[in-house]
Design an enzyme around this catalytic site. Structure first.
Site, PDB file in Angstrom:
ATOM      1  N   GLU A 104      51.954  18.024  91.314  1.00  0.00           N
ATOM      2  CA  GLU A 104      51.900  17.870  89.983  1.00  0.00           C
ATOM      3  C   GLU A 104      51.367  16.548  89.536  1.00  0.00           C
ATOM      4  O   GLU A 104      50.613  16.506  88.480  1.00  0.00           O
ATOM      5  CB  GLU A 104      53.233  18.065  89.353  1.00  0.00           C
ATOM      6  CG  GLU A 104      53.342  18.144  87.920  1.00  0.00           C
ATOM      7  CD  GLU A 104      54.864  18.168  87.623  1.00  0.00           C
ATOM      8  OE1 GLU A 104      55.134  17.851  86.350  1.00  0.00           O
ATOM      9  OE2 GLU A 104      55.654  18.554  88.127  1.00  0.00           O
ATOM     10  N   ASP A 105      51.689  15.394  90.288  1.00  0.00           N
ATOM     11  CA  ASP A 105      51.343  14.198  89.561  1.00  0.00           C
ATOM     12  C   ASP A 105      50.276  13.358  90.499  1.00  0.00           C
ATOM     13  O   ASP A 105      49.877  12.303  90.515  1.00  0.00           O
ATOM     14  CB  ASP A 105      52.624  13.261  89.911  1.00  0.00           C
ATOM     15  CG  ASP A 105      53.601  13.633  88.784  1.00  0.00           C
ATOM     16  OD1 ASP A 105      53.440  14.291  87.687  1.00  0.00           O
ATOM     17  OD2 ASP A 105      54.822  13.404  88.886  1.00  0.00           O
TER      18      ASP A 105
END
Length: 733
Positions: A104-105
């Site tokens: 996600e990051d």
């Protein structure tokens, strides 16, 4: 995993690359790393080495990212993995926890994770990944959609929720750095959703932790005041607590029962909730301490109960046997409340060591996933059934918000335990009704239920159940869900099935009515036309941006589209020359009221009346008497009026209003009602009103069920000749 953002611009706990870390961060992180790996002694050396590699990968992936507290971002997945290590979870779960934010990051992909750490870890991480940064209409919509995705992923692998709850627990422990409004929003979501989920799967210690943390951020002043009061009371009541502990231990020793006795302080939120519910001040809450007795086996639990009841008198009605009937999350204990020294109530829980592990760590205490013989243990079976119910509800919920509304009901902890006729025990939420029970047994039983026998007595379906009730459902194949059920059912399963059935029925009825209205309009505009080819429909649907013909017909049936407008558009596309406006042929009423066809409550039309239909937005076709003000007033659009006629008599009954002015004397109502009954009419409702100007008379308003206008007129003629009746009229606005 950090809090989901509604918009990409909204920052969470992550700072941009290059943000300065706090001075002591490196030393603190090294201590956290050492503490985490010290917890892994229950794993083989090969698994520990694999986890070291996973940590190094996560550290590199998150390099340059910092939390708002100034700590390196990798400290968050490390803390989540550390919480899971306390529960002795398997290496795949711990690896997924260390990597749960990298997809996600960071630039890492799911395929890379699968190649390096295996398919199981990649699937766990993917299940935890948030939705893409979609522009939702509201934060509530974003929250509901994220929550639905999480639960559906969780249904595929229960370990996902364990990681998610550990993730939320660490976020709550480090929430101080957030803005107050965001603290409150996250705390409210935690209190409403994550704490109940933790309770539902048996993570009792985490459940209480999340409640207290949420309470702290939702009501900071109340939290501080209550926290200080509990600390002060701790010193004041220590002598009493020690005295009770010593007395219990001595009594058990005398009875030669090996047991571990401990005092426990109730969590702040449960004390606050008790003060609120019972309107008590803190000084009036005497039982802020409880006692727990842990013994070797189940028979000893009951022996211990007898010993304690001989030491202090039990308070009647305050004993619960959760060993014989476990809670839905697998929790087992004996609960009793005793009159202690100086009249102080003492709450005592008695359980075995295995029960204690389950009470504290729920299904996590039973890992691995399956026992050696390949079967799920009781706690895992209950959780599996709950997840299956979630999938059933999801398949019938229209959108994420509706799904969230349904399952919130099933998350709250208070339960009643009822018996089927065969002696099976079902756990239902507090406030559940006979309908909830019927749907819990089987969907078809809920769909066709008409009554229930509760403890062998015939009772209405809306009856609320109590623990110990024996419930038997009476069904009828011709019966179907009623919209009024939604006002009193409690479980998400019942609510979602009822709504799904009503939506399906409304759709099919609206399509049928819409088709009739459209055919009528086409007959008026082009009486000699041929059937419209599908290519014309396809072009029309493309022009208006609608997916199916049924959707258009539904909108016509519900009054959202005018049949004349749709008919003109279709004929124009087909090149058919429209005729001059002619007499509109009447639609034959099928008679039965439905979600798309209603009879006006302003005029109560009956067979024999001249009638007209008014297409009303959201309601469909509403039938009125032709001279009803609702259809004769000047602002009614003529295109909304539809010529309709009655079908031949079908034996169906219709509602009719009847107003009677009669002498105010004893027995008059009975005389009038008797005449109505003699003419085979049913009285649905009756209201009596006094005349201030004419105290000798009373105004009686009847709502009847009759088959035709002729039957009503016959009743009126017979009432009119009665001496006690002064005037009579059919009710119309």
């Amino acid at each position: 995993m950090e809090e989901p953002a509604v918009h990409p611009a909204e920052s969470t706990l992550v700072e941009p690359k290059g943000a300065p870390a706090a001075g002591s961060t490196t030393a603190l992180l090294e201590q956290e790393i050492a503490a985490f790996f010290a917890k892994l002694k229950y794993l083989p050396e090969s698994d520990i080495k694999a986890l070291e590699a996973a940590y190094r990968f996560s550290e590199v992936a998150h390099e340059g990212q910092y939390r708002k507290s100034g700590e390196p971002y990798v400290s968050h997945p490390l803390a989540v993995a550390s919480i899971l290590a306390d529960w002795h979870l398997d290496p795949q779960v711990l690896t997924a926890a260390l990597l749960h934010d990298v997809v996600e990051d960071t630039a890492v992909t799911k395929d890379e994770l699968q190649e390096l750490f295996g398919k199981s870890v990649a699937e766990l991480v993917d299940g935890l990944s948030k939705l893409e940064q979609i522009e939702f209409q509201s934060h509530e919509e974003a929250q509901a959609e994220n929550f639905r995705k999480m639960l559906l992923a969780m249904a595929r692998d229960i370990r996902i929720i364990l990681i998610k709850i550990a993730d939320r627990l660490h976020n709550m422990r480090t929430l101080d750095v957030m803005r107050p409004e965001k603290q409150r929003r996250i705390a409210r979501e935690t209190m409403d959703i994550y704490a109940p989920i933790a309770n539902r799967i048996g993570l009792n210690a985490v459940y209480q932790d999340l409640q207290d943390l949420s309470f702290r951020f939702l009501h900071p002043n109340r939290y501080q005041v209550l926290s200080k009061a509990v600390k002060a009371a701790r010193g004041n009541r220590r002598q009493l607590i020690d005295k009770i502990l010593a007395a219990i231990q001595q009594k058990l020793n005398n009875a030669k029962l090996a047991a571990t006795v401990a005092g426990r302080e109730k969590n702040l939120f449960s004390i606050y909730k008790k003060m609120q519910e019972k309107h008590l001040t803190f000084s009036e809450v005497l039982d802020i301490y409880g006692f727990r007795v842990v013994v070797e086996d189940e028979p000893t639990c009951y022996l211990t109960l007898g010993v304690l009841h001989s030491l202090y008198k039990p308070i009647p009605g305050k004993f619960k046997d959760y060993i014989a009937i476990p809670k839905a999350n697998g929790y087992q204990s004996l609960h009793t409340t005793l009159f202690g020294p100086y009249g102080t109530p003492i709450e005592v829980q008695i359980r075995t060591r295995e029960m204690h592990r389950t009470a504290e760590d729920g299904i996590a205490s039973h890992w691995m996933y399956k026992s050696t013989d390949g079967t799920l243990n009781d706690a895992q079976q209950r959780t599996h059934k709950w997840l299956q119910r979630l999938l059933d509800i999801q398949s019938e919920s229209g959108d994420a918000a509706e799904f969230l509304e349904h399952i919130k009901v099933d998350l709250f902890p208070d339960e009643v335990y009822v018996f089927t006729p065969k002696g099976r025990i079902l756990a239902l939420p507090q406030g559940a009704t006979a309908i909830d029970f019927a749907y819990a047994v089987h969907t078809d039983i809920g769909t066709h239920c008409v009554a229930a026998r509760i403890n062998y007595e015939l009772m209405p379906l809306r009856t609320r159940l109590r623990s110990g009730d024996r419930v038997e459902v009476v069904t009828d194949p011709a019966a179907f869900p009623n919209p009024s059920w939604l006002s009193f059912v409690s479980t998400g399963k019942a609510r979602s099935h009822i709504r799904h059935y009503l939506k399906t029925m409304q759709f099919s009825e609206s399509v049928a009515l819409g088709e009739s209205l459209l055919e009528q309009a086409l007959d008026v505009l082009a009486p000699q036309r041929e059937a419209l080819p599908e290519v014309i429909w396809d072009k029309y649907l493309k022009d208006i941006g609608v997916k199916s013909k049924e959707e258009v017909l539904t909108d016509i049936g519900l009054g959202k589209k005018l049949s004349m407008v749709v008919a003109r558009a279709l004929l124009k596309l087909s090149g058919v020359v429209m005729a001059e406006q002619q007499q509109i042929p009447a639609i034959q009423l099928r008679g039965w009221e439905s979600s798309a066809l209603h009879y006006g409550k302003c005029c109560y039309p009956l067979p024999g009346d001249k009638i007209v239909g008014l297409v009303t937005k959201g309601q469909g076709l509403v039938v009125h008497v032709a001279d009803c003000p609702a259809v004769t007033q000047s602002d009614v659009n003529p295109e909304n009026l539809v010529e309709i006629d009655w079908d031949p008599p079908s034996g169906k009954t219709y509602e009719a209003g009847l107003d009677v002015i009669a002498v105010n004397d004893r027995g008059v109502l009975a005389q009038v009602a008797s005449v109505i009954s003699d003419h085979n009419a049913n009285i649905v409702n009756v209201q009596l009103e006094e005349f201030e100007q004419r105290p000798n008379f009373t105004f009686i308003r009847f709502l009847l069920q009759v088959q035709s206008r002729a039957q009503l007129e016959d009743i009126m003629r017979n009432l009119n000749v009665m001496q006690v009746v002064e005037t009579i009229r059919r009710r119309k606005l």
